[in-house]
Design a protein around this motif. Structure first.
Motif, PDB file in Angstrom:
ATOM      1  N   ALA A  23       0.826  -1.207   0.000  1.00  0.00           N
ATOM      2  CA  ALA A  23       0.000   0.000   0.000  1.00  0.00           C
ATOM      3  C   ALA A  23       0.855   1.250   0.000  1.00  0.00           C
ATOM      4  O   ALA A  23       1.898   1.316   0.647  1.00  0.00           O
ATOM      5  CB  ALA A  23      -0.914   0.008   1.222  1.00  0.00           C
ATOM      6  N   HIS A  24       0.401   2.231  -0.754  1.00  0.00           N
ATOM      7  CA  HIS A  24       0.923   3.592  -0.671  1.00  0.00           C
ATOM      8  C   HIS A  24      -0.304   4.479  -0.504  1.00  0.00           C
ATOM      9  O   HIS A  24      -1.070   4.688  -1.450  1.00  0.00           O
ATOM     10  CB  HIS A  24       1.702   3.963  -1.932  1.00  0.00           C
ATOM     11  CG  HIS A  24       2.263   5.355  -1.894  1.00  0.00           C
ATOM     12  ND1 HIS A  24       2.706   6.010  -3.008  1.00  0.00           N
ATOM     13  CD2 HIS A  24       2.429   6.226  -0.864  1.00  0.00           C
ATOM     14  CE1 HIS A  24       3.115   7.214  -2.684  1.00  0.00           C
ATOM     15  NE2 HIS A  24       2.962   7.368  -1.366  1.00  0.00           N
ATOM     16  N   LEU A  25      -0.511   4.953   0.716  1.00  0.00           N
ATOM     17  CA  LEU A  25      -1.728   5.665   1.077  1.00  0.00           C
ATOM     18  C   LEU A  25      -1.495   7.171   1.016  1.00  0.00           C
ATOM     19  O   LEU A  25      -0.698   7.713   1.802  1.00  0.00           O
ATOM     20  CB  LEU A  25      -2.175   5.267   2.480  1.00  0.00           C
ATOM     21  CG  LEU A  25      -2.282   3.762   2.754  1.00  0.00           C
ATOM     22  CD1 LEU A  25      -2.597   3.510   4.227  1.00  0.00           C
ATOM     23  CD2 LEU A  25      -3.333   3.118   1.863  1.00  0.00           C
ATOM     24  N   VAL A  26      -2.166   7.827   0.086  1.00  0.00           N
ATOM     25  CA  VAL A  26      -2.087   9.283  -0.048  1.00  0.00           C
ATOM     26  C   VAL A  26      -3.492   9.846   0.116  1.00  0.00           C
ATOM     27  O   VAL A  26      -4.392   9.527  -0.666  1.00  0.00           O
ATOM     28  CB  VAL A  26      -1.504   9.709  -1.401  1.00  0.00           C
ATOM     29  CG1 VAL A  26      -1.473  11.233  -1.510  1.00  0.00           C
ATOM     30  CG2 VAL A  26      -0.097   9.139  -1.585  1.00  0.00           C
ATOM     31  N   VAL A  27      -3.681  10.639   1.156  1.00  0.00           N
ATOM     32  CA  VAL A  27      -4.975  11.267   1.433  1.00  0.00           C
ATOM     33  C   VAL A  27      -4.740  12.741   1.694  1.00  0.00           C
ATOM     34  O   VAL A  27      -3.962  13.098   2.592  1.00  0.00           O
ATOM     35  CB  VAL A  27      -5.668  10.619   2.649  1.00  0.00           C
ATOM     36  CG1 VAL A  27      -6.992  11.325   2.945  1.00  0.00           C
ATOM     37  CG2 VAL A  27      -5.904   9.132   2.414  1.00  0.00           C
ATOM     38  N   ASP A  28      -5.385  13.617   0.920  1.00  0.00           N
ATOM     39  CA  ASP A  28      -5.273  15.069   1.096  1.00  0.00           C
ATOM     40  C   ASP A  28      -6.479  15.583   1.854  1.00  0.00           C
ATOM     41  O   ASP A  28      -7.623  15.330   1.458  1.00  0.00           O
ATOM     42  CB  ASP A  28      -5.171  15.768  -0.260  1.00  0.00           C
ATOM     43  CG  ASP A  28      -3.762  15.741  -0.805  1.00  0.00           C
ATOM     44  OD1 ASP A  28      -2.848  16.145  -0.065  1.00  0.00           O
ATOM     45  OD2 ASP A  28      -3.569  15.315  -1.958  1.00  0.00           O
ATOM     46  N   LEU A  34      -1.710  12.889   4.270  1.00  0.00           N
ATOM     47  CA  LEU A  34      -1.171  11.588   4.648  1.00  0.00           C
ATOM     48  C   LEU A  34      -0.437  11.002   3.450  1.00  0.00           C
ATOM     49  O   LEU A  34      -0.981  10.950   2.345  1.00  0.00           O
ATOM     50  CB  LEU A  34      -2.298  10.648   5.065  1.00  0.00           C
ATOM     51  CG  LEU A  34      -1.886   9.212   5.419  1.00  0.00           C
ATOM     52  CD1 LEU A  34      -1.274   9.164   6.811  1.00  0.00           C
ATOM     53  CD2 LEU A  34      -3.080   8.261   5.337  1.00  0.00           C
ATOM     54  N   ASP A  35       0.789  10.590   3.660  1.00  0.00           N
ATOM     55  CA  ASP A  35       1.584   9.958   2.602  1.00  0.00           C
ATOM     56  C   ASP A  35       2.415   8.858   3.256  1.00  0.00           C
ATOM     57  O   ASP A  35       3.523   9.091   3.729  1.00  0.00           O
ATOM     58  CB  ASP A  35       2.479  10.984   1.919  1.00  0.00           C
ATOM     59  CG  ASP A  35       3.136  10.448   0.653  1.00  0.00           C
ATOM     60  OD1 ASP A  35       3.212   9.213   0.495  1.00  0.00           O
ATOM     61  OD2 ASP A  35       3.575  11.252  -0.180  1.00  0.00           O
ATOM     62  N   VAL A  36       1.844   7.650   3.299  1.00  0.00           N
ATOM     63  CA  VAL A  36       2.435   6.542   4.054  1.00  0.00           C
ATOM     64  C   VAL A  36       2.490   5.294   3.182  1.00  0.00           C
ATOM     65  O   VAL A  36       1.487   4.921   2.569  1.00  0.00           O
ATOM     66  CB  VAL A  36       1.601   6.251   5.320  1.00  0.00           C
ATOM     67  CG1 VAL A  36       2.003   4.932   5.942  1.00  0.00           C
ATOM     68  CG2 VAL A  36       1.753   7.374   6.331  1.00  0.00           C
ATOM     69  N   ALA A  37       3.652   4.660   3.131  1.00  0.00           N
ATOM     70  CA  ALA A  37       3.812   3.382   2.431  1.00  0.00           C
ATOM     71  C   ALA A  37       3.847   2.261   3.453  1.00  0.00           C
ATOM     72  O   ALA A  37       4.520   2.363   4.493  1.00  0.00           O
ATOM     73  CB  ALA A  37       5.091   3.382   1.604  1.00  0.00           C
ATOM     74  N   LEU A  38       3.104   1.183   3.169  1.00  0.00           N
ATOM     75  CA  LEU A  38       3.044   0.033   4.076  1.00  0.00           C
ATOM     76  C   LEU A  38       3.157  -1.242   3.261  1.00  0.00           C
ATOM     77  O   LEU A  38       2.446  -1.413   2.268  1.00  0.00           O
ATOM     78  CB  LEU A  38       1.717  -0.010   4.829  1.00  0.00           C
ATOM     79  CG  LEU A  38       1.471   0.964   5.972  1.00  0.00           C
ATOM     80  CD1 LEU A  38       0.040   0.813   6.459  1.00  0.00           C
ATOM     81  CD2 LEU A  38       2.457   0.732   7.095  1.00  0.00           C
ATOM     82  N   THR A  39       4.037  -2.125   3.661  1.00  0.00           N
ATOM     83  CA  THR A  39       4.113  -3.457   3.067  1.00  0.00           C
ATOM     84  C   THR A  39       4.181  -4.483   4.190  1.00  0.00           C
ATOM     85  O   THR A  39       4.751  -4.224   5.248  1.00  0.00           O
ATOM     86  CB  THR A  39       5.348  -3.625   2.156  1.00  0.00           C
ATOM     87  OG1 THR A  39       6.529  -3.369   2.917  1.00  0.00           O
ATOM     88  CG2 THR A  39       5.287  -2.679   0.962  1.00  0.00           C
ATOM     89  N   ALA A  40       3.575  -5.621   3.967  1.00  0.00           N
ATOM     90  CA  ALA A  40       3.601  -6.695   4.965  1.00  0.00           C
ATOM     91  C   ALA A  40       3.272  -8.005   4.284  1.00  0.00           C
ATOM     92  O   ALA A  40       2.470  -8.049   3.346  1.00  0.00           O
ATOM     93  CB  ALA A  40       2.608  -6.417   6.088  1.00  0.00           C
ATOM     94  N   THR A  58      -6.489   7.784  10.045  1.00  0.00           N
ATOM     95  CA  THR A  58      -6.781   8.043   8.632  1.00  0.00           C
ATOM     96  C   THR A  58      -6.216   6.924   7.767  1.00  0.00           C
ATOM     97  O   THR A  58      -6.872   6.457   6.825  1.00  0.00           O
ATOM     98  CB  THR A  58      -6.186   9.399   8.195  1.00  0.00           C
ATOM     99  OG1 THR A  58      -6.774  10.438   8.984  1.00  0.00           O
ATOM    100  CG2 THR A  58      -6.458   9.673   6.719  1.00  0.00           C
ATOM    101  N   ALA A  59      -5.001   6.463   8.090  1.00  0.00           N
ATOM    102  CA  ALA A  59      -4.393   5.362   7.334  1.00  0.00           C
ATOM    103  C   ALA A  59      -5.214   4.086   7.482  1.00  0.00           C
ATOM    104  O   ALA A  59      -5.463   3.374   6.499  1.00  0.00           O
ATOM    105  CB  ALA A  59      -2.959   5.130   7.822  1.00  0.00           C
ATOM    106  N   LEU A  60      -5.659   3.789   8.703  1.00  0.00           N
ATOM    107  CA  LEU A  60      -6.453   2.589   8.916  1.00  0.00           C
ATOM    108  C   LEU A  60      -7.780   2.669   8.158  1.00  0.00           C
ATOM    109  O   LEU A  60      -8.208   1.704   7.531  1.00  0.00           O
ATOM    110  CB  LEU A  60      -6.695   2.387  10.407  1.00  0.00           C
ATOM    111  CG  LEU A  60      -7.501   1.147  10.796  1.00  0.00           C
ATOM    112  CD1 LEU A  60      -6.877   0.456  12.008  1.00  0.00           C
ATOM    113  CD2 LEU A  60      -8.945   1.520  11.127  1.00  0.00           C
ATOM    114  N   ASP A  70      -6.484   9.692  -2.430  1.00  0.00           N
ATOM    115  CA  ASP A  70      -6.277  10.758  -3.405  1.00  0.00           C
ATOM    116  C   ASP A  70      -5.054  10.479  -4.269  1.00  0.00           C
ATOM    117  O   ASP A  70      -4.754  11.230  -5.202  1.00  0.00           O
ATOM    118  CB  ASP A  70      -6.115  12.097  -2.685  1.00  0.00           C
ATOM    119  CG  ASP A  70      -7.375  12.504  -1.945  1.00  0.00           C
ATOM    120  OD1 ASP A  70      -8.441  12.544  -2.592  1.00  0.00           O
ATOM    121  OD2 ASP A  70      -7.304  12.756  -0.732  1.00  0.00           O
ATOM    122  N   GLY A  71      -4.339   9.426  -3.947  1.00  0.00           N
ATOM    123  CA  GLY A  71      -3.156   9.040  -4.705  1.00  0.00           C
ATOM    124  C   GLY A  71      -2.612   7.740  -4.160  1.00  0.00           C
ATOM    125  O   GLY A  71      -3.121   7.188  -3.184  1.00  0.00           O
TER     126      GLY A  71
END
Length: 363
Positions: A23-28, A34-40, A58-60, A70-71
């Protein structure tokens, strides 16, 4: 799978087409982004840790599909979920307040998800009964939420989230609603259940102990960005922000190393046992600090700073002193030691730390 084995296999982050979370979570949100990358990988438990307002929830919610991206992107087991509605995602959620249906029994709360996914009543109830038994709640299957203790309600909520056999389990501050005594027991139970979970689990918390005990990997978020990630041990040993250092109880400084000497800004220096060059962090615990009313002449400590007591507070069975002066730091003392030194706000002291008790690492 043991925590060591899980940590080792976490190093191979999943990519497109692979099992697990990518995941690459982008929320404006105007002033907040929010601009967070998550891998698992399957079997991993990842904790999103950070202060209030950092973007954890927000990420959850973005992972659950409750907040649109948004991206970036969101893949689970290789499937792109960016536009998949929440109810169609293979995702289970345990909310902070559990949100159990008050008019349904524990059994029917757990059976609700499978029924919504098309399972027959008998099949859904059989799956729910099995999960409640696994949670040690077989005797409470007929109880409604108001008859359950906080720990029991938390386990029913977890069983309900697991009943749909999710490939991603999201837990939003799952222990926050519990009192301290219950929290200790439920944390141990939750750790066992998460260790047996074969898909990806993402835990959101601001409690460092919850994160350290429950997760294989920590992702620390501040102001919508990842500031540090790694195993609990790595993050605790090598904090990279003041927030993390405060969580794990360390004094932390950033400076420039020239051999065993670290220059902190234009002011004080810290002597370390590590031989480094360039930008570094230096950390040491408050318990490594010794205070003196007079400048010590017989101390073997290589580090000596003139400070002033800015504040005192009880910290467990010790007294924690906040110090300002040549170097701002915290020191832990026993109550008799603090009394013997006559410590009060405004009192001048000398602080010493042995070089062997500091830890320097590249910034």
């Amino acid at each position: 799978m043991t925590r060591t084995e899980k940590t080792a296999h976490t190093a191979d982050a999943p990519g497109p087409g692979a099992e697990g979370l990518d995941a690459h979570l982008v929320v404006d949100r105007g002033a907040f982004r929010l601009d967070v990358a998550l891998t698992a990988a399957p079997g991993d438990v990842v904790a999103l840790l950070g202060p209030n307002g950092a973007g954890k929830t927000t990420a959850l919610r973005a992972l659950a599909g409750l907040v649109p991206l948004d991206g970036g992107h969101l893949r689970l087991d290789g499937a792109l979920l960016d536009r998949t509605p929440p109810e169609s995602r293979p995702v289970g959620v345990v909310f902070q307040d559990y949100l159990l249906f008050p008019h349904l029994s524990a059994l029917d709360n757990v059976a609700f998800g499978p029924r919504c996914r098309g399972a027959g009543k008998a099949e859904a109830r059989a799956r729910a009964s099995e999960l409640l038994d696994r949670m040690g709640l077989a005797d409470h299957a007929g109880a409604r939420p108001r008859r359950l203790s906080g720990g029991q309600a938390q386990r029913v909520a977890l069983a309900r989230a697991l009943a749909t056999r999710p490939r991603l389990l999201l837990l939003d501050e799952p222990l926050a609603a519990l009192d301290a005594r219950t929290r200790l027991d439920v944390r141990a139970q939750l750790r066992r259940h998460l260790a047996a979970f074969e898909a990806v689990a993402v835990l959101v918390t601001h409690d460092p102990l919850d994160a350290m005990v429950l997760a294989d990997r920590l992702v620390v978020v501040e102001d919508g960005r990842v500031v540090q990630e790694g195993t609990p041990g790595d993050v605790a040993r090598r904090p990279r922000t003041d927030y993390i250092a405060h969580l794990v109880g360390l004094n932390l400084y950033q400076g420039r190393a020239d051999g065993h000497t670290v220059h902190v800004g234009a002011g004080p220096v810290i002597t370390t046992t590590e031989d480094l060059t360039g930008p570094v962090f230096v950390a040491f615990p408050p318990g490594a600090v010794t205070l003196h009313r007079e400048r010590p002449t017989a101390s073997s400590a290589r580090n000596l700073w003139r400070c002033e007591i800015a504040g005192l507070e009880t910290h467990g069975d010790q007294i924690r002193a906040d110090l300002t002066g040549e170097l701002s730091l915290t020191a832990d003392l026993t109550t008799p030691a603090a009394a013997e030194l006559g410590l009060q706000p405004g009192v001048a002291v000398w602080a010493t730390v042995k070089a062997a008790q500091t830890h320097a690492y590249p910034a």
